[in-house]
Design an enzyme around this catalytic site. Structure first.
Site, PDB file in Angstrom:
ATOM      1  N   ARG A   1       1.289   1.500  10.319  1.00  0.00           N
ATOM      2  CA  ARG A   1       0.888   1.810   8.943  1.00  0.00           C
ATOM      3  C   ARG A   1       2.123   1.707   8.066  1.00  0.00           C
ATOM      4  O   ARG A   1       3.004   2.546   8.133  1.00  0.00           O
ATOM      5  CB  ARG A   1       0.285   3.217   8.876  1.00  0.00           C
ATOM      6  CG  ARG A   1      -0.386   3.582   7.566  1.00  0.00           C
ATOM      7  CD  ARG A   1      -0.972   4.988   7.601  1.00  0.00           C
ATOM      8  NE  ARG A   1      -2.005   5.131   8.608  1.00  0.00           N
ATOM      9  CZ  ARG A   1      -3.283   4.756   8.427  1.00  0.00           C
ATOM     10  NH1 ARG A   1      -3.659   4.242   7.285  1.00  0.00           N
ATOM     11  NH2 ARG A   1      -4.155   4.891   9.400  1.00  0.00           N
TER      12      ARG A   1
ATOM     13  N   SER B   1     -11.248  -6.272   9.003  1.00  0.00           N
ATOM     14  CA  SER B   1     -12.351  -5.635   8.287  1.00  0.00           C
ATOM     15  C   SER B   1     -13.006  -6.698   7.425  1.00  0.00           C
ATOM     16  O   SER B   1     -12.321  -7.552   6.867  1.00  0.00           O
ATOM     17  CB  SER B   1     -11.780  -4.523   7.403  1.00  0.00           C
ATOM     18  OG  SER B   1     -12.809  -3.892   6.693  1.00  0.00           O
TER      19      SER B   1
ATOM     20  N   ARG C   1       0.839  -1.200   0.000  1.00  0.00           N
ATOM     21  CA  ARG C   1       0.000   0.000   0.000  1.00  0.00           C
ATOM     22  C   ARG C   1       0.870   1.245   0.000  1.00  0.00           C
ATOM     23  O   ARG C   1       1.781   1.375   0.806  1.00  0.00           O
ATOM     24  CB  ARG C   1      -0.908  -0.026   1.230  1.00  0.00           C
ATOM     25  CG  ARG C   1      -1.761  -1.284   1.214  1.00  0.00           C
ATOM     26  CD  ARG C   1      -2.732  -1.368   2.368  1.00  0.00           C
ATOM     27  NE  ARG C   1      -3.510  -2.601   2.220  1.00  0.00           N
ATOM     28  CZ  ARG C   1      -4.548  -2.929   2.966  1.00  0.00           C
ATOM     29  NH1 ARG C   1      -4.949  -2.114   3.932  1.00  0.00           N
ATOM     30  NH2 ARG C   1      -5.194  -4.047   2.754  1.00  0.00           N
TER      31      ARG C   1
ATOM     32  N   ARG D   1      -0.479  -5.462  12.341  1.00  0.00           N
ATOM     33  CA  ARG D   1      -1.422  -4.962  13.355  1.00  0.00           C
ATOM     34  C   ARG D   1      -1.603  -5.976  14.476  1.00  0.00           C
ATOM     35  O   ARG D   1      -1.705  -5.625  15.650  1.00  0.00           O
ATOM     36  CB  ARG D   1      -2.786  -4.665  12.709  1.00  0.00           C
ATOM     37  CG  ARG D   1      -2.753  -3.553  11.671  1.00  0.00           C
ATOM     38  CD  ARG D   1      -3.154  -2.220  12.253  1.00  0.00           C
ATOM     39  NE  ARG D   1      -2.847  -1.153  11.298  1.00  0.00           N
ATOM     40  CZ  ARG D   1      -3.771  -0.373  10.710  1.00  0.00           C
ATOM     41  NH1 ARG D   1      -5.051  -0.548  10.991  1.00  0.00           N
ATOM     42  NH2 ARG D   1      -3.405   0.578   9.883  1.00  0.00           N
TER      43      ARG D   1
ATOM     44  N   GLU E   1      -8.136  -0.253  14.239  1.00  0.00           N
ATOM     45  CA  GLU E   1      -8.554  -1.295  13.306  1.00  0.00           C
ATOM     46  C   GLU E   1      -7.583  -2.475  13.261  1.00  0.00           C
ATOM     47  O   GLU E   1      -6.370  -2.312  13.139  1.00  0.00           O
ATOM     48  CB  GLU E   1      -8.677  -0.707  11.894  1.00  0.00           C
ATOM     49  CG  GLU E   1      -9.151  -1.744  10.877  1.00  0.00           C
ATOM     50  CD  GLU E   1      -9.385  -1.156   9.485  1.00  0.00           C
ATOM     51  OE1 GLU E   1      -9.460   0.082   9.347  1.00  0.00           O
ATOM     52  OE2 GLU E   1      -9.496  -1.952   8.535  1.00  0.00           O
TER      53      GLU E   1
END
Length: 424
Positions: free
Chosen positions: A276, A351, A261, A388, A348
């Site tokens: 991140r 998801s 990403r 994460r 988060e």
RNA sequence: GGAGGCGUCGCCUAGUCCGGUCUAUGGCGCCCGCCUGCUAAGCGGGUUGAGGGUUCAUCCCCUCUCGCGGGUUCAAAUCCCGCCGCCUCCGCCA
């Protein structure tokens, strides 16, 4: 893409969905206009083509003057056919470009609003009271350094900011998490998959990542390939251009792949540690099912995510994501937010999205149902996003001396060890 | 990266040189029926797929479909160009 029939029969539903997403409604009128001119062009084309074909047969049998006269007429027709064909293609291109641009129809019950308008559905577990335990929790990067498990400095040296190495116990932790995740997925009926992480444009376009998310996607210009941001992409495209056996549904796959990403537009956000990053590995669940079962399947994916997070003994909440924050392809999205002690809030960790038939239409994935051939529904859900999850484990299970208690469920995959221990 | 071969309706396959009779041949498989103590064999018929129209549904009709995309032509499985995939060999490489 959304159903062209819905667009024709109930344009107001599309308008309402666009409104909920905070997107333009006028595109609906443009679409209806394009559709009308497309249909007109098709009608003309088909009539001309039929005449041309009939005359062609006569030409092959005709002789002399008669043949010459027929040839003159067919030449004329061929010219017109080409013109109407071009008109048809043009209208179709306009239509599909517009249609590809609009987001999925928002499912009933989704909270309306933007990023902060989610609804908390459930809360599980209780965050530890570090004050009562008599120490201040360290954040994941500090713990990662004490354990010699995470090396962001060398990650930056070699690859730039937002890159890292997992080292020693950190690398072992990833492998253990992957093993636990895949083991649980297989037990739940998923076929484990290791998919390609580079895909062609169609796969990216089909899953909806070249819309508003395009700026976050890595593209290899020399080869026109994209680096996937999630295994969702190759797993969805796995059955592209196929007609599935409805009796075999649901098809459940668990893909383990790297996720890339660009994180464009998140400058300065979450820059510390590995929260991140530009690359991480992930085990992703992906399902093809009968659209009638999609809602129930979505809940099942959520339950499997809760099972996994619970097994890791991380306190968490389940959020119903608001309409404006769904992304292009989701009709509904549930996020699980795990407790992060040093930020004193939930962040988060997983998801899951119900994309209904949105992706299947774009990727041309159908099944033969009793009622005919129709697009299937696709759903995706994180099982374990490694970085994460490592963060949550380190921070939630840390001890005053910097060691980290390994959750019971993970121990069999770490040789029975009970703790990650500080390096010398 | 280089050379050669191949890609046809589930599978195999004919057709491509030399464009129209291809609405794509034949076999296998599959479906229906007949025959038959049962099964098998035999006999007869059916069977590319997709999209759209029509219909309660069936029937029927139209379009597209010979790896994909262009081009030539009144007309393309067939001729031309580009691309993709597979196989064999060479080179390179983990």
């Amino acid at each position: 893409m959304i159903d062209a029939k819905v667009l024709r029969q109930d344009p107001n539903r599309v308008r309402a969905s666009q409104r909920a997403r905070g997107e333009s409604e006028s595109v609906v009128d443009d679409l209806l206009a394009a559709e009308e001119s497309r249909r007109a062009a098709i009608g003309q084309y088909e009539a001309l083509r039929a005449e041309q074909k009939a005359l062609g047969k006569q030409v092959s049998r005709a002789q002399g003057d008669q043949r010459a006269a027929l040839l003159a007429r067919t030449k004329e027709l061929a010219d017109q056919v080409k013109k109407t064909e071009a008109a048809q293609n043009e209208a179709a291109a306009i239509f599909s470009k517009l249609l590809l641009g609009i987001g999925n129809l928002v499912e009933d019950g989704v909270p309306v609003g933007g990023e902060d308008d989610f609804q908390v559905l459930e809360t599980h577990g209780t965050p530890r009271d570090f004050a009562a335990e008599g120490f201040t929790p360290r954040d994941h990067l500090e713990l990662g350094q004490i354990l010699a498990a995470i090396d962001t400095e060398r990650g930056a040296k070699v690859s730039g900011s937002r890159f890292y190495y997992l080292t020693g116990q950190g690398a072992e932790l990833e492998l253990a998490l992957v093993n636990l995740a895949v083991t649980m997925a297989v037990r739940n009926g998923f076929v484990p998959m290791i998919p390609p992480a580079l895909v062609k444009p169609q796969a990216m376009e089909g899953t909806g990542f070249l819309g508003q998310a395009a700026q976050d996607v890595y593209h290899l210009a020399d080869d026109d390939l994209y680096l996937v941001g999630t295994a969702e992409v190759p797993l969805a495209a796995y059955h592209s251009d196929e007609i599935l056996d409805a009796a075999a549904l649901p098809l459940r796959y668990a893909g383990y792949s790297p996720s890339f990403r660009r994180e464009a537009g998140s400058h300065g956000k979450d820059t510390r540690g590995i929260f991140r990053v530009h690359w991480f590995d992930k085990v992703e669940m992906f399902v093809f099912c009968d659209p009638a079962d999609a809602g129930a399947e979505h809940r099942r994916l959520l339950e499997w995510q809760k099972e996994f997070i619970t097994a890791l003994e991380i306190p968490f909440q389940v959020l119903d994501v608001a309409s404006g924050d769904l992304g292009l392809s989701a009709a509904r999205k549930f996020d699980c937010y795990g407790w992060l002690p040093t930020q004193n809030r939930y962040r988060e960790i997983t998801s899951t999205s119900n994309c209904a038939e949105f992706q299947a239409r774009r990727l041309n994935i159908r099944a033969r149902f009793d009622t005919g051939t129709a697009p299937v529904a696709t759903l995706n859900g994180t099982l374990c996003a490694i970085t994460r999850t490592i963060i949550m484990i380190l921070e939630n299970h840390q001890q005053p001396d910097g060691s980290v208690r390994i959750p019971q469920a993970l121990r069999p995959f770490l040789g029975g060890r009970e703790r990650l221990v500080p390096a010398r």
